[in-house]
Scaffold this motif. Structure first.
Motif, PDB file in Angstrom:
ATOM      1  N   MET A  16     -11.877  14.277   6.388  1.00  0.00           N
ATOM      2  CA  MET A  16     -12.360  14.471   7.750  1.00  0.00           C
ATOM      3  C   MET A  16     -11.409  15.339   8.555  1.00  0.00           C
ATOM      4  O   MET A  16     -11.831  16.181   9.358  1.00  0.00           O
ATOM      5  CB  MET A  16     -12.532  13.099   8.418  1.00  0.00           C
ATOM      6  N   TRP A  17     -10.096  15.148   8.338  1.00  0.00           N
ATOM      7  CA  TRP A  17      -9.127  15.896   9.130  1.00  0.00           C
ATOM      8  C   TRP A  17      -9.089  17.363   8.756  1.00  0.00           C
ATOM      9  O   TRP A  17      -8.685  18.210   9.563  1.00  0.00           O
ATOM     10  CB  TRP A  17      -7.748  15.259   8.997  1.00  0.00           C
ATOM     11  N   THR A  18      -9.505  17.689   7.551  1.00  0.00           N
ATOM     12  CA  THR A  18      -9.654  19.106   7.199  1.00  0.00           C
ATOM     13  C   THR A  18     -10.727  19.752   8.057  1.00  0.00           C
ATOM     14  O   THR A  18     -10.554  20.847   8.600  1.00  0.00           O
ATOM     15  CB  THR A  18     -10.001  19.255   5.707  1.00  0.00           C
ATOM     16  N   GLY A  19     -11.846  19.053   8.204  1.00  0.00           N
ATOM     17  CA  GLY A  19     -12.921  19.570   9.050  1.00  0.00           C
ATOM     18  C   GLY A  19     -12.517  19.663  10.505  1.00  0.00           C
ATOM     19  O   GLY A  19     -12.824  20.660  11.184  1.00  0.00           O
ATOM     20  N   ILE A  20     -11.827  18.622  10.988  1.00  0.00           N
ATOM     21  CA  ILE A  20     -11.374  18.649  12.383  1.00  0.00           C
ATOM     22  C   ILE A  20     -10.417  19.806  12.617  1.00  0.00           C
ATOM     23  O   ILE A  20     -10.490  20.522  13.628  1.00  0.00           O
ATOM     24  CB  ILE A  20     -10.714  17.307  12.754  1.00  0.00           C
ATOM     25  N   GLY A  21      -9.490  20.029  11.667  1.00  0.00           N
ATOM     26  CA  GLY A  21      -8.552  21.137  11.810  1.00  0.00           C
ATOM     27  C   GLY A  21      -9.242  22.484  11.827  1.00  0.00           C
ATOM     28  O   GLY A  21      -8.882  23.373  12.618  1.00  0.00           O
ATOM     29  N   MET A  22     -10.262  22.647  10.985  1.00  0.00           N
ATOM     30  CA  MET A  22     -10.994  23.912  10.956  1.00  0.00           C
ATOM     31  C   MET A  22     -11.743  24.144  12.264  1.00  0.00           C
ATOM     32  O   MET A  22     -11.768  25.262  12.801  1.00  0.00           O
ATOM     33  CB  MET A  22     -11.954  23.926   9.768  1.00  0.00           C
ATOM     34  N   VAL A  23     -12.341  23.092  12.803  1.00  0.00           N
ATOM     35  CA  VAL A  23     -13.080  23.223  14.059  1.00  0.00           C
ATOM     36  C   VAL A  23     -12.130  23.578  15.199  1.00  0.00           C
ATOM     37  O   VAL A  23     -12.394  24.488  16.003  1.00  0.00           O
ATOM     38  CB  VAL A  23     -13.844  21.923  14.370  1.00  0.00           C
ATOM     39  N   LEU A  24     -11.000  22.865  15.278  1.00  0.00           N
ATOM     40  CA  LEU A  24     -10.047  23.137  16.356  1.00  0.00           C
ATOM     41  C   LEU A  24      -9.440  24.530  16.221  1.00  0.00           C
ATOM     42  O   LEU A  24      -9.223  25.227  17.224  1.00  0.00           O
ATOM     43  CB  LEU A  24      -8.949  22.084  16.352  1.00  0.00           C
ATOM     44  N   ALA A  25      -9.154  24.932  14.991  1.00  0.00           N
ATOM     45  CA  ALA A  25      -8.613  26.278  14.796  1.00  0.00           C
ATOM     46  C   ALA A  25      -9.630  27.342  15.215  1.00  0.00           C
ATOM     47  O   ALA A  25      -9.275  28.347  15.855  1.00  0.00           O
ATOM     48  CB  ALA A  25      -8.218  26.469  13.334  1.00  0.00           C
ATOM     49  N   SER A  26     -10.907  27.133  14.895  1.00  0.00           N
ATOM     50  CA  SER A  26     -11.941  28.093  15.281  1.00  0.00           C
ATOM     51  C   SER A  26     -12.075  28.170  16.801  1.00  0.00           C
ATOM     52  O   SER A  26     -12.188  29.263  17.374  1.00  0.00           O
ATOM     53  CB  SER A  26     -13.279  27.700  14.642  1.00  0.00           C
ATOM     54  N   LEU A  27     -12.046  26.983  17.451  1.00  0.00           N
ATOM     55  CA  LEU A  27     -12.135  26.977  18.906  1.00  0.00           C
ATOM     56  C   LEU A  27     -10.934  27.667  19.542  1.00  0.00           C
ATOM     57  O   LEU A  27     -11.071  28.379  20.557  1.00  0.00           O
ATOM     58  CB  LEU A  27     -12.242  25.530  19.414  1.00  0.00           C
ATOM     59  N   SER A  28      -9.756  27.479  18.949  1.00  0.00           N
ATOM     60  CA  SER A  28      -8.561  28.136  19.483  1.00  0.00           C
ATOM     61  C   SER A  28      -8.663  29.653  19.363  1.00  0.00           C
ATOM     62  O   SER A  28      -8.297  30.392  20.288  1.00  0.00           O
ATOM     63  CB  SER A  28      -7.317  27.634  18.740  1.00  0.00           C
TER      64      SER A  28
END
Length: 337
Positions: A252-264
């Protein structure tokens, strides 16, 4: 009276049509984990021994004392039972999961029944389990017919936990399943062969497979005492189940990291475009502070999840046994009149 005797004779033939009186292998073993059950253990063993005597030619009862601090141990040792009782005293309280495993590893029966010591599960369901066992099912387990006796909060928490557990698990685990079940010898041997020390038994029952059947059970009020599963114990058991049978919290944290990185990245592009076309403005310190605390919290949560899995790995690598047996006593049955 004659009709009841005929029913008992018919039930006694469910495990073997022609039991050998000289056989050293019990037809049926009852495993009863007990922790501070002084108020109910005498009545429980009296009922179970009578039931076992009616069901099969040869039976045994294994009581696993999980570090009780009341009179449970002395009541078992001083009692007079209709079938042999084997008492396993653990050196301290290791938890119900380990007490069950201690009983399974020492049970010698062709089939094994796990039963709680609080008398909530009526023994009449053992007859039904034996009937299905004779039909070819290798595991017959009880599920709660309803949860009307539980609070709304506990029902919701239980449903949520099993939803999370089954979300990433390879084997489905019914939310209302109980430890009360009958298992064939091959199932018990499979469970005992598993090397892990951190055990979530409801998950292991499902993982080993075999032909299984669920039967609804109406639970009775406790015969005495109170439940030993406090919220911290339930939480600890739940974390053991999640980390043992699913890895989606890690992924799950891989997905969260990808989403946050994309938003950044998108936000950075937005700031660059605004600066190019509208000029430079002074950035807000509040925005930076909120972002800092937000991402710090996310990182700490992800580290916490990693820590839970690492703790399980660390515990398994140490190779300590799940329990220690301090005393093994056999109490022979009363001679027949």
């Amino acid at each position: 009276m004659g009709r009841m005797q005929d029913i008992d004779r018919e039930t006694a033939n469910l495990l073997s049509t022609a039991p050998d009186p000289g056989s050293a292998i019990p037809d049926l073993s009852f495993v009863i984990p007990a922790y501070n059950e002084a108020e109910t253990i005498t009545e429980t063993l009296t009922r179970v021994s009578r039931k076992a005597r009616r069901l099969v030619q040869h039976a045994e009862i294994l009581v696993v004392d999980d570090g009780s601090t009341d009179e449970t141990l002395s009541l078992v040792e001083s009692g007079h039972w209709e079938v042999p009782v084997r008492l396993l005293r653990l050196s301290r309280n290791f938890g119900k999961e380990q007490a069950i495993m201690a009983g399974l590893r020492h049970a010698a029966g062709r089939a094994v029944v796990i039963l709680d010591a609080d008398l909530q599960e009526p023994l009449r369901y053992v007859d039904t389990m034996l009937e299905h066992y004779r039909e070819g099912y290798e595991i017959v387990y009880a599920v709660r017919a309803h949860r009307d006796d539980e609070s709304w909060l506990k029902r919701r928490c239980t449903a949520t936990f099993y939803r999370f557990l089954n979300f990433g698990s390879d084997v489905p685990m019914p939310a209302g399943a109980r430890d009360f079940r009958l298992m064939d010898r091959k199932v018990v041997d499979a469970l005992c062969s598993l090397p892990e020390s951190n055990r979530f038994m409801k998950g292991l029952y499902a993982w080993v497979g075999f032909r299984s059947l669920a039967i609804p059970v109406e639970l009775q009020p406790r015969g005495g005492g109170s439940t030993k599963f406090s919220f911290p114990r339930l939480l600890k058991l739940g974390m053991t189940g999640l980390t043992a049978f699913t890895d989606w919290p890690l992924r799950m944290w891989t997905g969260i990291g990808m989403v946050l990185a994309s938003l950044s990245i998108l936000y950075g592009l937005f700031l660059a475009g605004r600066t190019l076309f509208l000029g430079h403005d002074v950035p807000g310190w509040s925005t930076l502070a909120v972002a800092l605390f937000f991402f710090s919290g996310i990182q700490l949560m992800s580290i916490g999840v990693l820590g839970e899995y690492l703790a399980r790995v660390f515990s398994e690598v140490k190779g300590r046994p799940g329990y220690v047996i301090a005393e093994d006593t056999t109490i022979l049955a009363l001679p027949e009149c």
